[in-house]
Design an enzyme around this catalytic site. Structure first.
Site, PDB file in Angstrom:
ATOM      1  N   GLU A  93     -45.152  46.862 -24.581  1.00 20.20           N
ATOM      2  CA  GLU A  93     -45.598  46.645 -23.202  1.00 20.20           C
ATOM      3  C   GLU A  93     -47.128  46.551 -23.181  1.00 20.20           C
ATOM      4  OE1 GLU A  93     -46.166  45.785 -19.751  1.00 20.20           O
ATOM      5  OE2 GLU A  93     -44.042  46.329 -19.947  1.00 20.20           O
ATOM      6  N   ASP A 120     -49.393  42.816 -26.932  1.00 20.23           N
ATOM      7  CA  ASP A 120     -48.662  41.551 -26.931  1.00 20.23           C
ATOM      8  C   ASP A 120     -47.526  41.615 -27.954  1.00 20.23           C
ATOM      9  OD1 ASP A 120     -47.866  38.825 -27.233  1.00 20.23           O
ATOM     10  OD2 ASP A 120     -49.890  38.124 -26.778  1.00 20.23           O
ATOM     11  N   ASP A 142     -41.721  39.016 -16.397  1.00 15.92           N
ATOM     12  CA  ASP A 142     -42.561  38.342 -15.404  1.00 15.92           C
ATOM     13  C   ASP A 142     -41.973  36.965 -15.130  1.00 15.92           C
ATOM     14  OD1 ASP A 142     -44.621  37.066 -13.948  1.00 15.92           O
ATOM     15  OD2 ASP A 142     -46.116  38.351 -14.898  1.00 15.92           O
ATOM     16  N   LYS A 146     -44.180  29.690 -10.379  1.00 21.19           N
ATOM     17  CA  LYS A 146     -44.685  28.334 -10.184  1.00 21.19           C
ATOM     18  C   LYS A 146     -44.302  27.448 -11.370  1.00 21.19           C
ATOM     19  CE  LYS A 146     -48.589  29.745  -7.314  1.00 21.19           C
ATOM     20  NZ  LYS A 146     -50.070  29.735  -7.161  1.00 21.19           N
ATOM     21  N   ASP A 178     -33.625  38.593 -11.845  1.00 21.64           N
ATOM     22  CA  ASP A 178     -33.152  38.313 -10.501  1.00 21.64           C
ATOM     23  C   ASP A 178     -33.651  36.948 -10.008  1.00 21.64           C
ATOM     24  OD1 ASP A 178     -35.731  39.782 -10.600  1.00 21.64           O
ATOM     25  OD2 ASP A 178     -35.763  39.355  -8.457  1.00 21.64           O
ATOM     26  N   THR A 215     -33.587  49.912 -13.240  1.00 20.89           N
ATOM     27  CA  THR A 215     -35.025  50.091 -13.344  1.00 20.89           C
ATOM     28  C   THR A 215     -35.650  49.974 -11.960  1.00 20.89           C
ATOM     29  OG1 THR A 215     -35.559  47.739 -13.601  1.00 20.89           O
ATOM     30  CG2 THR A 215     -34.910  48.956 -15.595  1.00 20.89           C
ATOM     31  N   ARG A 216     -36.910  50.368 -11.847  1.00 22.41           N
ATOM     32  CA  ARG A 216     -37.570  50.274 -10.548  1.00 22.41           C
ATOM     33  C   ARG A 216     -37.726  48.825 -10.122  1.00 22.41           C
ATOM     34  NH1 ARG A 216     -43.656  50.564 -11.179  1.00 22.41           N
ATOM     35  NH2 ARG A 216     -44.097  50.164 -13.371  1.00 22.41           N
ATOM     36  N   TYR A 217     -37.823  47.902 -11.093  1.00 18.03           N
ATOM     37  CA  TYR A 217     -37.918  46.490 -10.749  1.00 18.03           C
ATOM     38  C   TYR A 217     -36.600  45.985 -10.167  1.00 18.03           C
ATOM     39  CZ  TYR A 217     -42.266  46.613 -13.372  1.00 18.03           C
ATOM     40  OH  TYR A 217     -43.526  46.926 -13.804  1.00 18.03           O
ATOM     41  N   GLU A 218     -35.490  46.435 -10.731  1.00 15.39           N
ATOM     42  CA  GLU A 218     -34.203  46.031 -10.187  1.00 15.39           C
ATOM     43  C   GLU A 218     -34.001  46.605  -8.790  1.00 15.39           C
ATOM     44  OE1 GLU A 218     -30.376  45.441 -12.359  1.00 15.39           O
ATOM     45  OE2 GLU A 218     -29.910  47.380 -11.472  1.00 15.39           O
TER      46      GLU A 218
END
Length: 236
Positions: A93, A120, A142, A146, A178, A215-218
């Site tokens: 991460e 990376d 991420d 765009k 998502d 996860t918190r993102y989900e």
């Protein structure tokens, strides 16, 4: 963009965040006290200019090794480590705030089968031995929504070619997202690098894995009305 200090290091543009708002004192302490000890070995170019492969046997005692690419706040990574003590896990991460959050969770959980690379993943791929990874996770990467930024996504040749080298035959590669267009690109690109999609019916991508932890993102995606997709591939 990342800065390369070693003259032989390839130039690799890096577009994601590496640091957010200021760290709490406790989080800075985790970084100062724990991060070096949890390193998988010399990864960065200054520390390993010859790109000598990491000694994963010395690191994990010959255990099977799993890799999580972009672990966010570390919820899933610590969950897997706690429920699979016979497995060695490496988390990668570049966002240092997320790394600090993970280190706090590692202390709380008391897990000892984790290594952490705060940078990376391409640098880590450089020094992972061929066919050394038995399972890989890419969870809510991420999305770069765009169109002109789609080439920055993980599911592009620069990343997938390296991933295909380091995972062994039969290895599982799990992707959760998502973003419908990320699903499309994943299903187009990943099979081109030696992976097969294992879905046999809609439930296979609509339902999470049996050992999944949200996860918190989900949780944010669900609050905002976006639908998660769970894609499972196998390395041929």
């Amino acid at each position: 963009m990342s800065e390369r200090k070693h003259p032989r290091a390839p130039w690799r543009n890096f577009y994601g965040r590496t640091k957010g708002k200021g760290l709490r004192d406790s989080q800075q302490a985790y970084l100062d006290e724990d991060l070096a000890r949890l390193s998988p070995g010399p990864v960065d170019w200054d520390a390993n200019p010859e790109r000598t492969p990491l000694d994963l046997v010395a690191l994990f005692g010959g255990r099977e090794v799993w890799l999580e690419i972009g672990f966010g706040g570390g919820e899933h990574l610590v969950h897997q480590a706690a429920h699979n003590p016979g497995i060695g896990l490496i988390g990668c991460e570049p966002y240092i705030n997320g790394v600090a959050m993970l280190l706090g969770k590692i202390r709380t959980a008391g897990v000892t089968n984790l290594a952490v690379h705060p940078g990376d993943v391409r640098d880590l791929f450089d020094v992972l031995p061929d066919a050394s990874i038995a399972r890989a996770f890419l969870l809510y990467p991420d999305p770069w929504p765009k169109t002109r930024h789609h080439r920055r996504r993980f599911v592009t040749p620069d990343y997938l070619k390296a991933l295909a080298r380091v995972v062994r035959r039969g290895a599982e590669f799990r992707v959760a997202t998502d973003i419908p267009d990320y699903v499309r690109q994943t299903l187009e690109q990943v099979p081109a690098y030696g992976f097969e999609w294992l879905a046999e019916g809609p439930d296979d991508w609509r339902n999470p894995w049996a050992d999944w932890v949200p996860t918190r993102y989900e949780q944010k995606a669900l609050r905002e009305g976006r639908v998660p997709h769970y894609l499972t591939f196998r390395r041929l």
